[in-house]
Design a protein around this motif. Structure first.
Motif, mmCIF file in Angstrom:
data_model
loop_
_atom_site.group_PDB
_atom_site.id
_atom_site.type_symbol
_atom_site.label_atom_id
_atom_site.label_comp_id
_atom_site.label_asym_id
_atom_site.label_seq_id
_atom_site.Cartn_x
_atom_site.Cartn_y
_atom_site.Cartn_z
ATOM 1 N N GLU A 1 38.854 82.233 35.475
ATOM 2 C CA GLU A 1 38.029 83.322 34.981
ATOM 3 C C GLU A 1 36.686 82.696 34.616
ATOM 4 O OE1 GLU A 1 40.210 85.233 31.887
ATOM 5 O OE2 GLU A 1 41.736 86.004 33.253
ATOM 6 N N GLY A 2 35.854 82.557 35.623
ATOM 7 C CA GLY A 2 34.637 81.786 35.500
ATOM 8 C C GLY A 2 34.809 80.503 36.302
ATOM 9 N N GLU A 3 34.260 79.419 35.807
ATOM 10 C CA GLU A 3 34.287 78.165 36.551
ATOM 11 C C GLU A 3 35.565 77.366 36.350
ATOM 12 O OE1 GLU A 3 30.537 75.850 36.873
ATOM 13 O OE2 GLU A 3 29.880 77.157 35.231
ATOM 14 N N TYR A 4 36.269 77.605 35.258
ATOM 15 C CA TYR A 4 37.397 76.741 34.912
ATOM 16 C C TYR A 4 38.666 77.560 34.634
ATOM 17 C CZ TYR A 4 33.525 73.514 34.367
ATOM 18 O OH TYR A 4 32.396 72.762 34.595
ATOM 19 N N PRO A 5 39.831 76.915 34.799
ATOM 20 C CA PRO A 5 41.092 77.630 34.558
ATOM 21 C C PRO A 5 41.251 77.976 33.081
ATOM 22 C CG PRO A 5 41.500 75.290 34.937
ATOM 23 C CD PRO A 5 40.053 75.524 35.247
ATOM 24 N N HIS B 1 53.741 71.905 33.091
ATOM 25 C CA HIS B 1 53.442 71.531 34.473
ATOM 26 C C HIS B 1 51.942 71.356 34.677
ATOM 27 C CE1 HIS B 1 57.438 71.722 35.747
ATOM 28 N NE2 HIS B 1 57.390 72.643 36.690
ATOM 29 N N CYS B 2 51.163 72.221 34.015
ATOM 30 C CA CYS B 2 49.707 72.174 34.192
ATOM 31 C C CYS B 2 49.136 70.835 33.745
ATOM 32 C CB CYS B 2 49.055 73.331 33.435
ATOM 33 S SG CYS B 2 49.565 73.464 31.702
ATOM 34 N N LEU B 3 49.609 70.339 32.615
ATOM 35 C CA LEU B 3 49.143 69.053 32.117
ATOM 36 C C LEU B 3 49.619 67.920 33.019
ATOM 37 C CD1 LEU B 3 49.135 67.943 28.404
ATOM 38 C CD2 LEU B 3 49.903 66.385 30.174
ATOM 39 N N ALA B 4 50.868 68.029 33.484
ATOM 40 C CA ALA B 4 51.462 66.957 34.289
ATOM 41 C C ALA B 4 50.827 66.834 35.668
ATOM 42 C CB ALA B 4 52.964 67.183 34.432
ATOM 43 N N ILE B 5 50.395 67.957 36.242
ATOM 44 C CA ILE B 5 49.904 67.932 37.617
ATOM 45 C C ILE B 5 48.408 67.642 37.710
ATOM 46 C CG2 ILE B 5 49.266 70.363 37.908
ATOM 47 C CD1 ILE B 5 50.744 70.233 40.635
ATOM 48 N N CYS B 6 47.689 67.800 36.620
ATOM 49 C CA CYS B 6 46.228 67.631 36.661
ATOM 50 C C CYS B 6 45.862 66.195 37.047
ATOM 51 C CB CYS B 6 45.622 67.976 35.309
ATOM 52 S SG CYS B 6 43.813 67.809 35.280
ATOM 53 N N PRO B 7 45.172 65.997 38.162
ATOM 54 C CA PRO B 7 44.887 64.629 38.646
ATOM 55 C C PRO B 7 43.832 63.897 37.830
ATOM 56 C CG PRO B 7 43.804 66.239 40.050
ATOM 57 C CD PRO B 7 44.641 67.022 39.078
ATOM 58 N N THR B 8 43.068 64.627 37.028
ATOM 59 C CA THR B 8 41.986 63.991 36.270
ATOM 60 C C THR B 8 42.213 64.020 34.763
ATOM 61 O OG1 THR B 8 40.745 66.074 36.248
ATOM 62 C CG2 THR B 8 40.306 64.537 38.068
ATOM 63 N N ALA B 9 43.413 64.411 34.331
ATOM 64 C CA ALA B 9 43.746 64.459 32.894
ATOM 65 C C ALA B 9 42.784 65.360 32.131
ATOM 66 C CB ALA B 9 43.768 63.057 32.291
ATOM 67 N N ALA B 10 42.486 66.511 32.707
ATOM 68 C CA ALA B 10 41.524 67.419 32.092
ATOM 69 C C ALA B 10 42.170 68.441 31.170
ATOM 70 C CB ALA B 10 40.741 68.156 33.181
ATOM 71 N N GLU C 1 34.225 68.316 31.668
ATOM 72 C CA GLU C 1 33.622 67.140 32.292
ATOM 73 C C GLU C 1 34.593 66.446 33.244
ATOM 74 O OE1 GLU C 1 32.030 64.530 29.376
ATOM 75 O OE2 GLU C 1 30.522 65.958 28.654
ATOM 76 N N LYS C 2 35.893 66.668 33.034
ATOM 77 C CA LYS C 2 36.907 66.029 33.881
ATOM 78 C C LYS C 2 37.429 66.976 34.963
ATOM 79 C CE LYS C 2 38.737 62.840 30.349
ATOM 80 N NZ LYS C 2 39.953 62.465 29.584
ATOM 81 N N CYS C 3 37.415 68.269 34.704
ATOM 82 C CA CYS C 3 37.991 69.241 35.640
ATOM 83 C C CYS C 3 37.224 69.236 36.964
ATOM 84 C CB CYS C 3 37.958 70.638 35.027
ATOM 85 S SG CYS C 3 38.646 71.921 36.106
ATOM 86 N N ILE C 4 37.978 69.101 38.075
ATOM 87 C CA ILE C 4 37.359 69.113 39.406
ATOM 88 C C ILE C 4 37.652 70.413 40.132
ATOM 89 C CG2 ILE C 4 37.347 66.595 39.625
ATOM 90 C CD1 ILE C 4 39.903 66.831 41.302
ATOM 91 N N GLN C 5 38.212 71.389 39.417
ATOM 92 C CA GLN C 5 38.472 72.727 39.954
ATOM 93 C C GLN C 5 39.347 72.675 41.218
ATOM 94 O OE1 GLN C 5 34.195 73.504 40.231
ATOM 95 N NE2 GLN C 5 34.373 75.018 38.582
#
Length: 274
Positions: free
Chosen positions: A29-33, A48-57, A9-13
């Motif tokens: 792999e599909g719609e989401y990482p 890094h993945c958690l830190a860089i995510c702009p929407t806290a997804a 719901e938060k991921c903006i891809q």
């Protein structure tokens, strides 16, 4: 298990977690990482993945984005950081009282955020958080120094310890400076970069301690005393035998208060031109 999760719901891809992953294991792999189980062992656990995510997804390794501090608006000003770095000084006069253990733990946790080679995080933080324990360590160490002096076993390059022993007999303490606390950071000798990893972690702790109003001292004399006069110092302090203890940091509540920074403009700077 990495427990890599994406809140759909938060991921903006935006793909930022994919492009910034140092190990290149996050993929769409599909719609989401996602991270395939076959790629998990390559993860550096850098988050890094958690830190860089702009929407806290993204959450991972039981770390939730809502438990992390937002960087924007919470960094010190440029002037504040400069004052901290220029105002930090070596302290050799300490109050004879304990620092609150909760503060010590918080400072060590901050230091544990220091970078390590390959993000291996192999360090052990060995802390003396009780002044009574520190006094026992000091007495034990000086006892070994006194024996070496008495038996004429002090190496020529460590001849200054002959004078240290005399000073201690008179009630002084040049080795530990009567600091109530001590931090030793150690790393496996087989690691990629143990000396540098240790120095970076101690520097993080040093600056954090200064910012918290404490005094600290990078204490080469303490390290020399342990390594050359106390053969069982690792067992004494609980440092693993296969670890290298590169340096010792004394710290505590300072008995001296410095009022201004000192700008060391005399350090040489060489600008490379090709």
């Amino acid at each position: 298990m990495l427990d890599f999760k994406v809140d759909t719901e938060k991921c903006i891809q935006c793909n930022q977690c994919v492009t910034d992953c140092p190990a290149s294991i996050i993929r769409f792999e599909g719609e989401y990482p996602t991270i395939a189980p076959s790629r998990e062992e390559r993860c550096l656990r850098c988050l890094h993945c958690l830190a860089i995510c702009p929407t806290a997804a993204i959450s991972m390794l039981n770390v939730e984005p809502e438990d992390c501090v937002q960087i924007k608006g919470n960094l010190p000003s440029e002037k504040q950081l400069e004052t901290l770095m220029r105002g930090r000084r070596s302290v050799r006069r300490f109050k004879q009282e304990n620092v609150e253990k909760a503060l010590i733990d918080r400072l060590i946790n901050l230091a544990a955020n220091a970078p390590t080679a390959k993000n291996a995080m192999p360090l052990q933080f060995t802390v003396v958080d009780d002044i009574k324990v520190m006094q026992k360590i000091s007495d034990y160490t000086y006892g070994h120094i006194a024996t070496a002096v008495r038996e004429h076993r002090v190496p020529k390059e460590l001849a200054h310890f002959n004078a240290f022993d005399k000073v201690h007999t008179g009630g002084g303490d040049i080795v530990f400076r009567k600091a109530p606390h001590m931090l030793v950071v150690s790393s496996p000798t087989a690691g990629s970069s143990p000396m540098v990893d240790i120095a970076i972690a101690l520097t993080h702790f040093d600056l954090a301690a200064t910012n918290a109003g404490l005094g600290s001292l990078w204490c080469g004399f303490a390290l020399q005393a342990f390594m050359h006069f106390v053969p069982d110092y690792k067992e004494l302090l609980g440092i693993p035998e296969d670890h290298h203890a590169a340096y010792v940091l004394m710290f505590g509540k300072s008995s001296v208060r410095y009022t201004r920074t000192v700008d060391r403009k005399f350090q040489k700077i060489h600008h490379v031109t090709l």
